[in-house]
Design a protein around this motif. Sequence first.
Motif, short mmCIF file in Angstrom:
data_model
loop_
_atom_site.label_atom_id
_atom_site.label_comp_id
_atom_site.label_asym_id
_atom_site.label_seq_id
_atom_site.Cartn_x
_atom_site.Cartn_y
_atom_site.Cartn_z
N THR A 11 16.13 0.96 -4.05
CA THR A 11 14.89 0.62 -3.38
C THR A 11 14.78 1.32 -2.04
N VAL A 12 13.75 2.19 -1.91
CA VAL A 12 13.44 2.83 -0.64
C VAL A 12 12.34 2.05 0.06
N VAL A 13 11.36 1.58 -0.71
CA VAL A 13 10.27 0.79 -0.16
C VAL A 13 10.81 -0.54 0.37
N THR A 14 10.49 -0.85 1.61
CA THR A 14 10.96 -2.11 2.22
C THR A 14 9.84 -3.13 2.36
N GLU A 15 8.61 -2.70 2.13
CA GLU A 15 7.47 -3.62 2.22
C GLU A 15 6.33 -3.12 1.36
N PHE A 16 5.45 -4.04 0.98
CA PHE A 16 4.27 -3.70 0.20
C PHE A 16 3.03 -4.06 1.00
N ILE A 17 2.01 -3.23 0.87
CA ILE A 17 0.71 -3.51 1.49
C ILE A 17 -0.19 -4.13 0.43
N LEU A 18 -0.60 -5.37 0.65
CA LEU A 18 -1.47 -6.06 -0.30
C LEU A 18 -2.92 -5.66 -0.05
N TYR A 66 9.69 -6.49 0.85
CA TYR A 66 10.19 -6.38 -0.53
C TYR A 66 10.86 -7.68 -0.97
N ARG A 67 11.72 -8.22 -0.11
CA ARG A 67 12.44 -9.45 -0.48
C ARG A 67 11.49 -10.64 -0.59
N ALA A 68 10.50 -10.72 0.32
CA ALA A 68 9.53 -11.81 0.24
C ALA A 68 8.68 -11.70 -1.02
N CYS A 69 8.38 -10.47 -1.42
CA CYS A 69 7.62 -10.23 -2.65
C CYS A 69 8.39 -10.70 -3.87
N ILE A 93 13.05 -6.49 -12.62
CA ILE A 93 12.38 -5.80 -11.52
C ILE A 93 13.39 -5.25 -10.50
N LEU A 94 14.46 -6.00 -10.25
CA LEU A 94 15.45 -5.56 -9.27
C LEU A 94 16.15 -4.26 -9.68
N ARG A 95 16.12 -3.94 -10.95
CA ARG A 95 16.76 -2.71 -11.44
C ARG A 95 15.85 -1.49 -11.30
N LEU A 96 14.58 -1.73 -10.93
CA LEU A 96 13.64 -0.62 -10.82
C LEU A 96 13.69 0.02 -9.43
N PRO A 97 13.60 1.35 -9.35
CA PRO A 97 13.55 2.02 -8.05
C PRO A 97 12.12 2.04 -7.50
N PHE A 98 11.97 1.71 -6.23
CA PHE A 98 10.66 1.75 -5.56
C PHE A 98 10.76 2.73 -4.39
N CYS A 99 10.10 3.88 -4.53
CA CYS A 99 10.18 4.90 -3.50
C CYS A 99 8.80 5.32 -3.00
N GLY A 100 7.79 4.57 -3.33
CA GLY A 100 6.43 4.86 -2.91
C GLY A 100 5.60 5.31 -4.09
N PRO A 101 4.27 5.01 -4.06
CA PRO A 101 3.50 4.33 -3.02
C PRO A 101 3.82 2.83 -2.96
N ASN A 102 3.34 2.19 -1.90
CA ASN A 102 3.64 0.77 -1.72
C ASN A 102 2.39 -0.07 -1.56
N PHE A 118 -3.63 -9.78 -4.30
CA PHE A 118 -3.50 -10.58 -3.08
C PHE A 118 -2.18 -11.35 -3.06
N PHE A 119 -1.31 -11.10 -4.06
CA PHE A 119 0.02 -11.68 -4.11
C PHE A 119 0.88 -10.80 -5.01
N CYS A 120 2.18 -11.07 -5.03
CA CYS A 120 3.10 -10.27 -5.85
C CYS A 120 3.22 -10.87 -7.24
N ASP A 121 2.89 -10.08 -8.24
CA ASP A 121 3.07 -10.51 -9.62
C ASP A 121 3.59 -9.34 -10.44
N VAL A 122 4.11 -9.64 -11.58
CA VAL A 122 4.80 -8.64 -12.41
C VAL A 122 3.96 -7.41 -12.72
N PRO A 123 2.74 -7.53 -13.24
CA PRO A 123 2.00 -6.32 -13.65
C PRO A 123 1.80 -5.32 -12.53
N GLN A 124 1.44 -5.80 -11.33
CA GLN A 124 1.15 -4.88 -10.22
C GLN A 124 2.43 -4.29 -9.62
#
Length: 308
Positions: free
Chosen positions: A7-14, A94-97, A163-172, A177-183
Amino acid sequence: MEIENSTVVTEFILLGLTQSRNIQLLVFMFILIFYLIILPGNFLIILTIRSDPGLTAPLYFFLGNLAFLDASYSFIVAPRMLVDFLSEKKVISYRACITQLFFLHFVGGGEGLLLVVMAFDRYIAICRPLHYSTVMNPRACYALLLALWLGGFVHSIIQVALILRLPFCGPNRLDNFFCDVPQVIKLACTDTFVVELLMVFNSGLMTLLCFLGLLSSYAVIICRVHRSSSEGKNKALSTCTTHIIIIFIMFGPAIFIYTRPFRALPVDKVVSFFHTVVLPLLNPIIYTLRNQEVKCATRRLLSRHVVC
């Protein structure tokens, strides 16, 4: 794979429910007023069931837990959504998501299994009345409650583990309006086809099978009630009808969201809004308005504490 390595992304913009400031303020006022009116009603149901000696049957025990789960479910998304309406930049770490996603499916999965337990309770009460007190004893009720909490946990932890096994390197930029699996899955920097299939199997297929199983069980119960000539026929039909309404409210949006490939549709946010914020709080209210015993017990409780 370790989170730090993948994981490179540390936060998501909702991106939120809508970009219109006027609609955001309108929805903000709606949610706030709705919560101030309906949320106390849910806690009143819980308090009534726990304090009234006439509401000790398993049916009311499970109804109290339904009110608790629905109130908990709405707290996962709505408070942050209200705060985000007042913020210029809607950011979630990322962790809060992942935490929000976990509790969303933990409580939601538990609630779906609770509806299955409530259907089982009605089946035993109507189709096997002589065995009801033996089968649905207090120990069995607590065991079923523990099982549904465990089932919700297993369902949710599978989602999070994938989800934790997936790499997130952008975009973020997360289009919700909340974190759910599809998005969240769509933001991964890898091919997610297999993960999507596993998620659809875990969430979508389970939701659809529970929904069809519940409708089938209530169809059997209603047929049995119609053939009956007992005095409680109308009451049994009313209870089953209420359960079916709640099943459609609970499972309808979930089936729409989780049983299809994760492709964005224009109505996705609206369906998610009602599924996570509005409808959960209405479930116990709908049930209570059609249950004479709970309504009478609530009036007695209010007359003792409010009038005095």
